[in-house]
Design an enzyme around this catalytic site. Structure first.
Site, PDB file in Angstrom:
ATOM      1  N   ARG A   1       0.793  -1.228   0.000  1.00  0.00           N
ATOM      2  CA  ARG A   1       0.000   0.000   0.000  1.00  0.00           C
ATOM      3  C   ARG A   1       0.825   1.278   0.000  1.00  0.00           C
ATOM      4  O   ARG A   1       0.321   2.354  -0.309  1.00  0.00           O
ATOM      5  CB  ARG A   1      -1.037  -0.027   1.131  1.00  0.00           C
ATOM      6  CG  ARG A   1      -2.328  -0.704   0.664  1.00  0.00           C
ATOM      7  CD  ARG A   1      -3.153  -1.153   1.797  1.00  0.00           C
ATOM      8  NE  ARG A   1      -2.467  -2.236   2.484  1.00  0.00           N
ATOM      9  CZ  ARG A   1      -2.667  -2.633   3.699  1.00  0.00           C
ATOM     10  NH1 ARG A   1      -3.537  -2.050   4.410  1.00  0.00           N
ATOM     11  NH2 ARG A   1      -1.992  -3.630   4.220  1.00  0.00           N
TER      12      ARG A   1
ATOM     13  N   GLU B   1       5.142 -10.369  15.331  1.00  0.00           N
ATOM     14  CA  GLU B   1       4.585 -10.956  16.551  1.00  0.00           C
ATOM     15  C   GLU B   1       4.934 -12.448  16.624  1.00  0.00           C
ATOM     16  O   GLU B   1       5.392 -12.936  17.647  1.00  0.00           O
ATOM     17  CB  GLU B   1       3.070 -10.754  16.566  1.00  0.00           C
ATOM     18  CG  GLU B   1       2.497 -10.772  17.965  1.00  0.00           C
ATOM     19  CD  GLU B   1       0.978 -10.634  17.953  1.00  0.00           C
ATOM     20  OE1 GLU B   1       0.389 -10.907  18.995  1.00  0.00           O
ATOM     21  OE2 GLU B   1       0.412 -10.289  16.904  1.00  0.00           O
TER      22      GLU B   1
HETATM   23  P1  AMP Z   1       4.342  -2.528  11.504  1.00  0.00           P
HETATM   24  O1  AMP Z   1       5.620  -3.065  10.944  1.00  0.00           O
HETATM   25  O2  AMP Z   1       3.874  -3.273  12.691  1.00  0.00           O
HETATM   26  O3  AMP Z   1       4.431  -1.036  11.759  1.00  0.00           O
HETATM   27  O4  AMP Z   1       3.206  -2.781  10.412  1.00  0.00           O
HETATM   28  C1  AMP Z   1       3.013  -1.922   9.367  1.00  0.00           C
HETATM   29  C2  AMP Z   1       2.495  -2.611   8.135  1.00  0.00           C
HETATM   30  O5  AMP Z   1       1.462  -3.541   8.404  1.00  0.00           O
HETATM   31  C3  AMP Z   1       1.931  -1.565   7.194  1.00  0.00           C
HETATM   32  O6  AMP Z   1       2.471  -1.781   5.910  1.00  0.00           O
HETATM   33  C4  AMP Z   1       0.430  -1.762   7.246  1.00  0.00           C
HETATM   34  O7  AMP Z   1      -0.094  -1.681   5.956  1.00  0.00           O
HETATM   35  C5  AMP Z   1       0.210  -3.134   7.860  1.00  0.00           C
HETATM   36  N1  AMP Z   1      -0.766  -3.111   8.991  1.00  0.00           N
HETATM   37  C6  AMP Z   1      -0.492  -3.394  10.290  1.00  0.00           C
HETATM   38  N2  AMP Z   1      -1.571  -3.314  11.067  1.00  0.00           N
HETATM   39  C7  AMP Z   1      -2.588  -2.949  10.259  1.00  0.00           C
HETATM   40  C8  AMP Z   1      -3.990  -2.678  10.473  1.00  0.00           C
HETATM   41  N3  AMP Z   1      -4.570  -2.764  11.681  1.00  0.00           N
HETATM   42  N4  AMP Z   1      -4.732  -2.312   9.392  1.00  0.00           N
HETATM   43  C9  AMP Z   1      -4.172  -2.212   8.185  1.00  0.00           C
HETATM   44  N5  AMP Z   1      -2.883  -2.467   7.918  1.00  0.00           N
HETATM   45  C10 AMP Z   1      -2.086  -2.825   8.933  1.00  0.00           C
END
Ligand code: AMP
Length: 171
Positions: free
Chosen positions: A59, A96
């Site tokens: 995205r 996780e």
């Molecule tokens: P992080 O590495 O944990 O910051 O996760 C970020 C990535 O996971 C991004 O590219 C988001 O598109 C996706 N992502 C994580 N949680 C969500 C959520 N609740 N809704 C949509 N996309 C998410």
């Protein structure tokens, strides 16, 4: 007047039980909301003399190229493993459960490049941190990270405390 937040759709239990997925397609399909989001993302970084905007698959590929065009900067894709054809650098990071890896072309960033990292959402910050590491390995400078959405309760900002982190919608 409607705010950006009003255009985000919550989808419970996607892609798995217990996750509330922040669906941005409801914002993207509305021309006014899309312009509002892009204009606000652009306004915050337009004076930073950015050379390259990095988009994170998938995205991030929606926002980063539009920002590249507006900033008169280049666009660089960061992809999931095995997708990029030339020589790559890669970075693994903790999820996780288990780990994930991202890749980028070795010649994508020049030493001294001012780089903006863009993605739709920051959750734990693991993805963004891995991209910062790759940029820095190549001698680039991360001048800012921009997200449409920040899930503040997951504290991604703490993982990236030495960076300029910008987000438009906070939960
Ligand atoms: P992080 O590495 O944990 O910051 O996760 C970020 C990535 O996971 C991004 O590219 C988001 O598109 C996706 N992502 C994580 N949680 C969500 C959520 N609740 N809704 C949509 N996309 C998410």
């Amino acid at each position: 007047m409607k705010k950006l937040k009003d255009f985000i759709r919550d989808v419970p239990n996607f892609p798995k039980e217990g996750i509330i997925f922040k669906d941005i397609t409801t914002l993207l399909k509305n021309s006014e909301a899309l312009s509002m989001a892009i204009d606000q993302l652009y306004e915050r970084v337009k004076e930073m003399k950015i050379d390259k905007v990095i988009g994170i698959e998938s995205r991030g590929f929606i926002f980063a190229p539009i920002l590249s065009y507006k900033l008169k900067a280049g666009f660089v894709p960061v992809r999931k493993p095995g997708k990029l054809p030339a020589e790559i650098v890669s970075e693994s990071y903790e999820l996780e459960y288990g780990t994930d890896t991202l890749e980028m072309h070795k010649d994508a960033i020049k030493k001294g490049d001012k780089v903006l990292i863009a993605d739709d959402l920051i959750a734990t910050g693991g993805t963004a941190k891995a991209v910062c590491k790759m940029v820095e390995k190549m001698g680039g400078e991360v001048v800012a990270l921009e997200f449409l959405i920040e899930l503040e309760f997951l504290k991604g900002r703490e993982k990236l405390e030495n960076y300029n982190l910008i987000s438009l919608i906070k939960y």
